[in-house]
Design a protein around this motif. Structure first.
Motif, PDB file in Angstrom:
ATOM      1  N   GLN A   1       1.451   4.393  -2.657  1.00  0.00           N
ATOM      2  CA  GLN A   1       1.485   5.838  -2.137  1.00  0.00           C
ATOM      3  C   GLN A   1       2.764   6.567  -2.610  1.00  0.00           C
ATOM      4  O   GLN A   1       2.566   7.730  -2.901  1.00  0.00           O
TER       5      GLN A   1
ATOM      6  N   GLN B   1      -3.621  12.535   2.479  1.00  0.00           N
ATOM      7  CA  GLN B   1      -4.306  11.603   1.377  1.00  0.00           C
ATOM      8  C   GLN B   1      -3.497  10.120   1.318  1.00  0.00           C
ATOM      9  O   GLN B   1      -3.899   9.296   0.595  1.00  0.00           O
ATOM     10  N   HIS B   2      -2.358  10.132   1.972  1.00  0.00           N
ATOM     11  CA  HIS B   2      -1.393   8.709   1.864  1.00  0.00           C
ATOM     12  C   HIS B   2      -1.247   8.693   3.231  1.00  0.00           C
ATOM     13  O   HIS B   2       0.061   8.530   3.791  1.00  0.00           O
TER      14      HIS B   2
ATOM     15  N   LYS C   1       0.758  -1.179   0.088  1.00  0.00           N
ATOM     16  CA  LYS C   1       0.197   0.095   0.088  1.00  0.00           C
ATOM     17  C   LYS C   1       0.876   1.262   0.065  1.00  0.00           C
ATOM     18  O   LYS C   1       0.532   2.065  -0.788  1.00  0.00           O
TER      19      LYS C   1
ATOM     20  N   ASP D   1       2.604   8.452  -6.023  1.00  0.00           N
ATOM     21  CA  ASP D   1       2.221   9.710  -6.211  1.00  0.00           C
ATOM     22  C   ASP D   1       3.015  10.654  -5.506  1.00  0.00           C
ATOM     23  O   ASP D   1       3.161  11.827  -6.004  1.00  0.00           O
TER      24      ASP D   1
END
Length: 388
Positions: free
Chosen positions: A320, A355-356, A316, A323
């Motif tokens: 991230q 957001q991460h 995960k 990004d």
């Protein structure tokens, strides 16, 4: 948090180990242990440090920072074998001081020049009349500047001598000197000959070209103004480049200095946490000079794996990370990009990484870390006053 420890010997010849804890809220004193009766073997040191980790709580500790003596290194390896998510890291300030020590002891020009510089300062500061004469010519400036470490002091003193070169030469040419009793003895003539020697001053400059970039890094890792974990990898690379440039790229002049640095940096100081700090620092990652090597990437992912221990979480975070690398989502916003140099790296992630969340938490934990146990040294004198 980081557990920091360092040993020292007090006036009664007791061996004392200080333990401090550093976190984003600052550094706090935890305890001191009288280790005089304990043999400094790796097993004993491991047991003491492991007990402190247990006291603080293993889940709270990311790293333990000590000096990099062989027994501490062995104890650190034992600690990491038992505590799977914890890092042992050698003190960056101690490692850089060892680089300066190697420069002084292994490079003949440095050794001889520091010796001559020390002769000048020792001679002048042992005589009140000469101190007064010195201050007349330097307008009150001194020739000795204490550094964070012993060998830093040697090079900072050379720097002070260089800064006051003209004043010193004028002093030894002055009527006050030539008419004084000091100018007539053998020792005084030797000191004067060094001060008036053009070769000596050229050699001082050569020494400073090699040492000053390292002193810059030492000041950074020794400071408590901002966590250094996100900067040390880049600053060490920059220091080597500055040394190369100071010697105009002449390999015979700078390669021996690089070899001394690499012997400490590559074998002792270069760690997964340093690689992760470099990779996650937006000031560095988004700069035009950012470079990622296979070795650095390997250490970054080793750090991620060790600190999380969860394959699904790593997957995960890896998504991230893309990004972050490509400045997607909030990472690429104008406000986030404008704040890269106004916030510390950890503050930046706290502000713009929501957001991460998983990667944000990992980055903040790494970037808030200290690189040195020098905070222990600043507590020596205070502890001694209390304990006595």
């Amino acid at each position: 948090c980081t557990i920091m420890t360092d040993g020292w010997t007090d006036k009664r010849r007791w061996t004392i180990l200080n333990f401090l804890v550093n976190s984003p809220k600052g550094t706090v004193f935890l305890k001191s242990i009288n280790a005089s009766h304990i043999t400094k073997t790796a097993d004993k040191i491991f047991k003491m440090i492991d007990d402190v980790v247990e006291e603080v709580g293993e889940e709270n500790v990311i790293q333990v920072v000590t000096d990099n003596a062989a027994n501490y290194k062995a104890a650190g390896e034992m600690l990491m074998k038992k505590r799977k998510k914890l890092f042992w890291t050698p003190c960056a300030a101690h490692c850089i001081d060892l680089m300066l020590e190697d420069l002084e002891k292994k490079v003949t020009l440095h050794k001889d020049t520091i010796y001559k510089g020390r002769k000048i300062t020792t001679y002048i500061y042992a005589r009140t009349a000469l101190i007064a004469l010195l201050h007349i010519h330097t307008k009150g400036k001194d020739l000795v500047r204490l550094g964070m470490t012993r060998f830093a002091t040697s090079y900072l003193t050379l720097g002070c001598l260089n800064d006051n070169k003209g004043s010193l030469i004028r002093m030894f040419f002055s009527d006050q000197w030539t008419s004084s009793k000091f100018a007539k003895t053998k020792d005084e003539k030797i000191i004067a000959s060094v001060v008036l020697d053009k070769v000596f001053w050229k050699e001082v400059v050569i020494c400073l070209r090699a040492a000053y970039p390292l002193l810059h890094v030492l000041r950074m890792v020794d400071s408590e103004e901002k966590p250094a974990m996100g900067f040390i990898y880049e600053e060490m690379t920059s220091a080597k480049e500055k040394i190369r440039d100071a010697f105009q790229g002449v390999e015979t002049n700078y390669i021996p200095i690089w070899d001394i640095i690499d012997a400490r940096w590559g074998n002792q100081l270069h760690r997964p946490l340093h690689a992760a700090g470099y990779y996650l620092n937006p000031q560095i990652h988004y700069s035009s000079g950012f470079k990622i090597t296979y070795e650095l990437k390997k250490q970054f992912y080793a750090c991620m794996e060790k600190m999380t221990g969860n394959p699904d979480l790593i997957t995960k975070m890896d998504v991230q990370l893309e990004d972050f690398k490509t400045r997607k989502e909030f990472f690429g916003s104008k406000v986030a990009q404008n704040a890269i140099y106004t916030k510390t790296p950890a503050q930046w992630w706290d502000s713009y990484g929501d957001q991460h969340l998983e990667l944000q938490q990992f980055a903040i934990r790494v970037l808030n870390l200290t690189c040195s146990s020098s905070g222990c040294e600043r507590n020596w004198s205070t502890f001694e006053m209390v304990s006595n």
